[in-house]
Design a protein around this motif. Sequence first.
Motif, PDB file in Angstrom:
ATOM      1  N   PRO A   9      13.162  43.893 -23.472  1.00  0.00           N
ATOM      2  CA  PRO A   9      13.458  43.660 -22.054  1.00  0.00           C
ATOM      3  C   PRO A   9      14.948  43.448 -21.793  1.00  0.00           C
ATOM      4  N   ALA A  10      15.638  42.753 -22.696  1.00  0.00           N
ATOM      5  CA  ALA A  10      17.065  42.511 -22.494  1.00  0.00           C
ATOM      6  C   ALA A  10      17.848  43.814 -22.557  1.00  0.00           C
ATOM      7  N   GLN A  11      17.506  44.673 -23.526  1.00  0.00           N
ATOM      8  CA  GLN A  11      18.179  45.959 -23.628  1.00  0.00           C
ATOM      9  C   GLN A  11      17.894  46.841 -22.419  1.00  0.00           C
ATOM     10  N   MET A  12      16.668  46.810 -21.947  1.00  0.00           N
ATOM     11  CA  MET A  12      16.300  47.599 -20.774  1.00  0.00           C
ATOM     12  C   MET A  12      17.057  47.105 -19.538  1.00  0.00           C
ATOM     13  N   GLU A  13      17.214  45.795 -19.429  1.00  0.00           N
ATOM     14  CA  GLU A  13      17.936  45.238 -18.281  1.00  0.00           C
ATOM     15  C   GLU A  13      19.415  45.629 -18.330  1.00  0.00           C
ATOM     16  N   THR A  14      19.984  45.610 -19.526  1.00  0.00           N
ATOM     17  CA  THR A  14      21.387  46.009 -19.676  1.00  0.00           C
ATOM     18  C   THR A  14      21.583  47.475 -19.306  1.00  0.00           C
ATOM     19  N   ALA A  15      20.686  48.335 -19.785  1.00  0.00           N
ATOM     20  CA  ALA A  15      20.784  49.759 -19.469  1.00  0.00           C
ATOM     21  C   ALA A  15      20.625  49.995 -17.974  1.00  0.00           C
ATOM     22  N   SER A  16      19.659  49.311 -17.361  1.00  0.00           N
ATOM     23  CA  SER A  16      19.425  49.471 -15.926  1.00  0.00           C
ATOM     24  C   SER A  16      20.639  49.002 -15.128  1.00  0.00           C
ATOM     25  N   ALA A  17      21.259  47.892 -15.555  1.00  0.00           N
ATOM     26  CA  ALA A  17      22.431  47.375 -14.842  1.00  0.00           C
ATOM     27  C   ALA A  17      23.599  48.360 -14.918  1.00  0.00           C
ATOM     28  N   SER A  18      23.769  48.996 -16.083  1.00  0.00           N
ATOM     29  CA  SER A  18      24.867  49.958 -16.223  1.00  0.00           C
ATOM     30  C   SER A  18      24.640  51.170 -15.321  1.00  0.00           C
ATOM     31  N   VAL A  19      23.370  51.597 -15.166  1.00  0.00           N
ATOM     32  CA  VAL A  19      23.076  52.726 -14.287  1.00  0.00           C
ATOM     33  C   VAL A  19      23.327  52.349 -12.828  1.00  0.00           C
ATOM     34  N   LYS A  20      22.901  51.175 -12.445  1.00  0.00           N
ATOM     35  CA  LYS A  20      23.121  50.731 -11.062  1.00  0.00           C
ATOM     36  C   LYS A  20      24.615  50.674 -10.736  1.00  0.00           C
ATOM     37  N   GLU A  21      25.382  50.112 -11.663  1.00  0.00           N
ATOM     38  CA  GLU A  21      26.825  50.013 -11.437  1.00  0.00           C
ATOM     39  C   GLU A  21      27.468  51.391 -11.393  1.00  0.00           C
ATOM     40  N   ALA A  22      26.984  52.321 -12.228  1.00  0.00           N
ATOM     41  CA  ALA A  22      27.534  53.684 -12.232  1.00  0.00           C
ATOM     42  C   ALA A  22      27.252  54.381 -10.905  1.00  0.00           C
ATOM     43  N   TRP A  23      26.046  54.207 -10.369  1.00  0.00           N
ATOM     44  CA  TRP A  23      25.727  54.795  -9.057  1.00  0.00           C
ATOM     45  C   TRP A  23      26.666  54.250  -7.987  1.00  0.00           C
ATOM     46  N   PHE A  24      26.904  52.935  -8.017  1.00  0.00           N
ATOM     47  CA  PHE A  24      27.795  52.320  -7.021  1.00  0.00           C
ATOM     48  C   PHE A  24      29.212  52.865  -7.153  1.00  0.00           C
ATOM     49  N   ASP A  25      29.727  52.905  -8.382  1.00  0.00           N
ATOM     50  CA  ASP A  25      31.088  53.407  -8.607  1.00  0.00           C
ATOM     51  C   ASP A  25      31.209  54.875  -8.221  1.00  0.00           C
ATOM     52  N   LEU A  26      30.136  55.630  -8.445  1.00  0.00           N
ATOM     53  CA  LEU A  26      30.164  57.056  -8.161  1.00  0.00           C
ATOM     54  C   LEU A  26      30.377  57.310  -6.667  1.00  0.00           C
ATOM     55  N   GLY A  27      29.686  56.565  -5.836  1.00  0.00           N
ATOM     56  CA  GLY A  27      29.871  56.730  -4.394  1.00  0.00           C
ATOM     57  C   GLY A  27      31.301  56.433  -3.968  1.00  0.00           C
ATOM     58  N   LYS A  28      31.882  55.369  -4.518  1.00  0.00           N
ATOM     59  CA  LYS A  28      33.265  55.034  -4.198  1.00  0.00           C
ATOM     60  C   LYS A  28      34.217  56.136  -4.648  1.00  0.00           C
ATOM     61  N   LEU A  29      33.989  56.663  -5.853  1.00  0.00           N
ATOM     62  CA  LEU A  29      34.861  57.709  -6.375  1.00  0.00           C
ATOM     63  C   LEU A  29      34.798  58.967  -5.505  1.00  0.00           C
ATOM     64  N   TYR A  30      33.592  59.353  -5.098  1.00  0.00           N
ATOM     65  CA  TYR A  30      33.453  60.536  -4.253  1.00  0.00           C
ATOM     66  C   TYR A  30      34.234  60.376  -2.955  1.00  0.00           C
ATOM     67  N   HIS A  31      34.169  59.187  -2.375  1.00  0.00           N
ATOM     68  CA  HIS A  31      34.832  58.971  -1.088  1.00  0.00           C
ATOM     69  C   HIS A  31      36.328  58.734  -1.248  1.00  0.00           C
ATOM     70  N   ASP A  32      36.716  57.839  -2.166  1.00  0.00           N
ATOM     71  CA  ASP A  32      38.108  57.404  -2.244  1.00  0.00           C
ATOM     72  C   ASP A  32      39.007  58.390  -2.976  1.00  0.00           C
ATOM     73  N   LYS A  33      38.494  59.006  -4.049  1.00  0.00           N
ATOM     74  CA  LYS A  33      39.367  59.838  -4.876  1.00  0.00           C
ATOM     75  C   LYS A  33      39.118  61.333  -4.713  1.00  0.00           C
ATOM     76  N   LEU A  34      37.917  61.716  -4.349  1.00  0.00           N
ATOM     77  CA  LEU A  34      37.647  63.145  -4.145  1.00  0.00           C
ATOM     78  C   LEU A  34      37.592  63.509  -2.669  1.00  0.00           C
ATOM     79  N   ASP A  35      37.657  62.501  -1.801  1.00  0.00           N
ATOM     80  CA  ASP A  35      37.635  62.731  -0.348  1.00  0.00           C
ATOM     81  C   ASP A  35      36.421  63.550   0.067  1.00  0.00           C
ATOM     82  N   ASP A  36      35.288  63.248  -0.553  1.00  0.00           N
ATOM     83  CA  ASP A  36      34.040  63.961  -0.272  1.00  0.00           C
ATOM     84  C   ASP A  36      33.054  62.968   0.352  1.00  0.00           C
ATOM     85  N   SER A  37      33.243  62.703   1.635  1.00  0.00           N
ATOM     86  CA  SER A  37      32.389  61.725   2.315  1.00  0.00           C
ATOM     87  C   SER A  37      30.924  62.129   2.346  1.00  0.00           C
TER      88      SER A  37
END
Length: 963
Positions: free
Chosen positions: A561-589
Amino acid sequence: MQDRRPPSEVMLEKKKWNWKRMFFQNMATRFNYYFHAKTKLDRVVKSANRDGQDDYTALLPFYPYSLQNSDISKGELDSVIEKSNMGIQLHDPRGKWIDDCFLLLGRAYFYENDLDNAYKTFRYINIAFAPKNKSEYKTVVGAHENDQISIASKEKRNGLFGSLKHKKARNDAFLWQARTLLAMQNYDEVQSLLNVLNSDPNFPHRLDGDLAEVRAYSNYIQKRYPETIEPLKLAIAKSRNKVSKARMAFILGQLYAMQQQPDSAMDEFRHVIALKPDPMMDFQARIQIAIINAQTTGDPDRSLAGLKRMLHKQKFERFRDGIYYTMGALVAKKDPDAAANYMKQSLKQPSDNLMQRALTYKGLADLYYDHRNYVDAKKYYDSTAGVMTQDFKDAAIVTTRKDALSEVVAKLDIIKKQDSLMRIAAMDPSERNIYLSKLLAGMKKESNTKKLKEALDATSATDGLANITNNNGAYSPKEEKGDWYFYNAASKSAGYAEFKRKWGNRAAGDNWRRSQNGVVNPNSNQPLIPEDQEALANTNASGSPDSLTVDQLTAGLPLTPAQMETASASVKEAWFDLGKLYHDKLDDSPLAIETYDSLLILYPEHPRKPEVIYSLYVWHNKANHAREADRYKTMVLNQYGNTNFADIIRSGGLKDIDGQKKKEITKAYNEAYLAFKSGNFETAKALKQQADSTFGVNFLQSKFDLLEAMLAIRMDTAQAGDTLQLARKAVQQVLTKYAADEEVHAQALLLMEALDRKAELTNYLANLEIKKTADGNPVIDENVSMRYPWQNPQPVLADKVNTANVPADSARIIAKMTSPLPAPPSPVQPAKPVTPYKLTADNPYFVVLSFQRVSKELMDEGLSQFTRYNATKHAGEKIEVGSFVLTPNEVMLIFRLFPNEDKALAYFDEIRDEAAVTIIPRIQRNDYNFFVISRDNFILLNSTKDLNGYRKFFADNYETTNN
């Protein structure tokens, strides 16, 4: 006494100028020195070209070389300068070829990019060789002739032998002076000079084409393209240099195309072809005609047919990469897949044209980028960056997108990998075992296929060599192999690979219970997902596929369960960062909005959901999607009304960003922060409260609240002694409210760490200051990194000294800590006084400019001037300049950051000499001084406020003049 004057001066004084001397001196100057120097200079300039590496998709540089990045041999130019000087020094200055030697000298300086000496040389020619009457003592340049100003020298070239007469180099020097001024970017002076020459009645007609060329060049480099066309047409018509004429004609065709005159453009490109230029320019002219034809007709098929015919012609064989690239560019909008195929064909062509390769890589990268295939786009932008030159027209775009896509691809890899691992981990153990067995078999199959291909390639290469010659050097056909299976090595290798593909690495043994050994069950219907194999391969990168087992693959899965939670948290954070990157650095709103919409569906309880919803509100609002923006606005206000995001919406914070209100809020924050830095805590608090009542919640609210927390710490520490509850509460509120603001959150964490170490901090403050207004502890500083006592060793002042009430002035510290020593028995150097500052080798350094009695207006001007100076002289070093208030009376400019003392001292010596002359001439020399300081010493200086103490330390320890 020996006469050390050059021979030319001696001849002028002692030798009479008769026809015999004139003849021999002119002959010797011309053929012994001028001829050889001119021949070498012409050869050097002719060879100084881009060797076909121009980017023909953009406007060509006017000349095929760049003074700042030239391939011109400096050694060869030095030889021209030496020969020209010798011709001038050794021969009679009354000779008619002396001015020509001076002209060669100035041109050599020009091509060396020594523009100051070039300008001085051309100016000297125009003054020293100006026509004057024998009765005139001093030459005056410029005369009125027929109500016109004339500065040129009149040339008498009429008659049968007029064209054979010697030309006045002074008239040529005017044009070279103009070119030098253009290289120095002195455009106003150039324009004045060219206007005078254009109307000068004595300016020779032989230079009309050269004058038109300089006028065209002047307009061209200033990007005044419509004004370039007419003088460029005249320059082409008058030019006698075939290479220069073809280049100018190509540029004129580009300018016509830019001005939407396709017929004129195609005429000029046909003119280029008729001039029979170098093969590259001939090819590019034909390419431009094909492109213009496709653009004007709207149908690229005719142009494609012409380009395909060029593919089959031998004279265009070396340009096939450019042909395929152009075909791809023509169909890119209509058929992106075909365009990608054409460009990949371009990359397969053997070529040494790095410019074309960079264009093709970027063309492919742009195709994938426009269609949101960011993984492939990143690969091709990386390839573009690897082959492009510094003057590549889109170098900045390539670098920006490459860096941004590296972050995007990293986030996509995290999502893809962790999703695969979590999906496999969630399977039933028996199904997972079978599935992993299939994946492992696939991995081994790919590995073996790759090895077999490499072996066959090596065998083919060896066999090819064996077929060429025998021991006698004659051709000998390779001995035929037998048809039987085991006599044929290729058949055996293919059969072995097929066996391994189907059964994997099977050990000899009985067939029963083979599933226990992890062998694939061929009847299993579990589908394979290619991404899973890649994810497991990356997880077990250290092991070769041939040596991997199912157990090893299983070990890399998040099964607990701890490993699964860590993996899930990394995916959630990656999704969040991805949206910011698309908007802020690629100018793809649009893609950013899609990403966050997907995030909310996949993870409805995402830990950063308030910021996700707020971002969607902002992005929809910018895109004028009123309905969606209102929906997300309502969600923020109703579901997360107690967050900073709701406060910003309620206060209209979004409007602050572009309005006059932003300047007022920024000014209010700066005043409050400067009051805090100066130790006026009550004033800072009052200013903060005034800003709250005046502006409400605003775009700088996080910084205002952080300032309030810092004020609580300082005032609570000073007034309430051990009770820091109010300060801790204020900091905790900042941590809670601004969890999404990384900068503010990080500073608040440092403050909380300081409060948690209250005893150490209190002792540290007591050791460094005595009164409240000194503002001694190293508080959060926006210009210099802050360190607390447990992050940086405290300075050891002296042994057995009670520092409970140490004064702030380092001179008084030294006085109290040192006691008179008995007189030494013999003359020796006195003991060096103890100082809190130390020489450190492994520390970054600042250069500091400290002002005295200087107005804010002049200080701001100095900041602007130094910023401009660094951008010009130190563009690659990224030296930052910022203001810093040490005390209300001590204001500084901080130049940072230098990696070591030597770099800082070199910069210190440079700007100390330049400052008064060119950088800040309006500020009196007595009103400022420079010094160099390490980061640790600066933190200590910020604590003690003892600027005089550090100046003394700087003067005593650095081998330089203390200014």
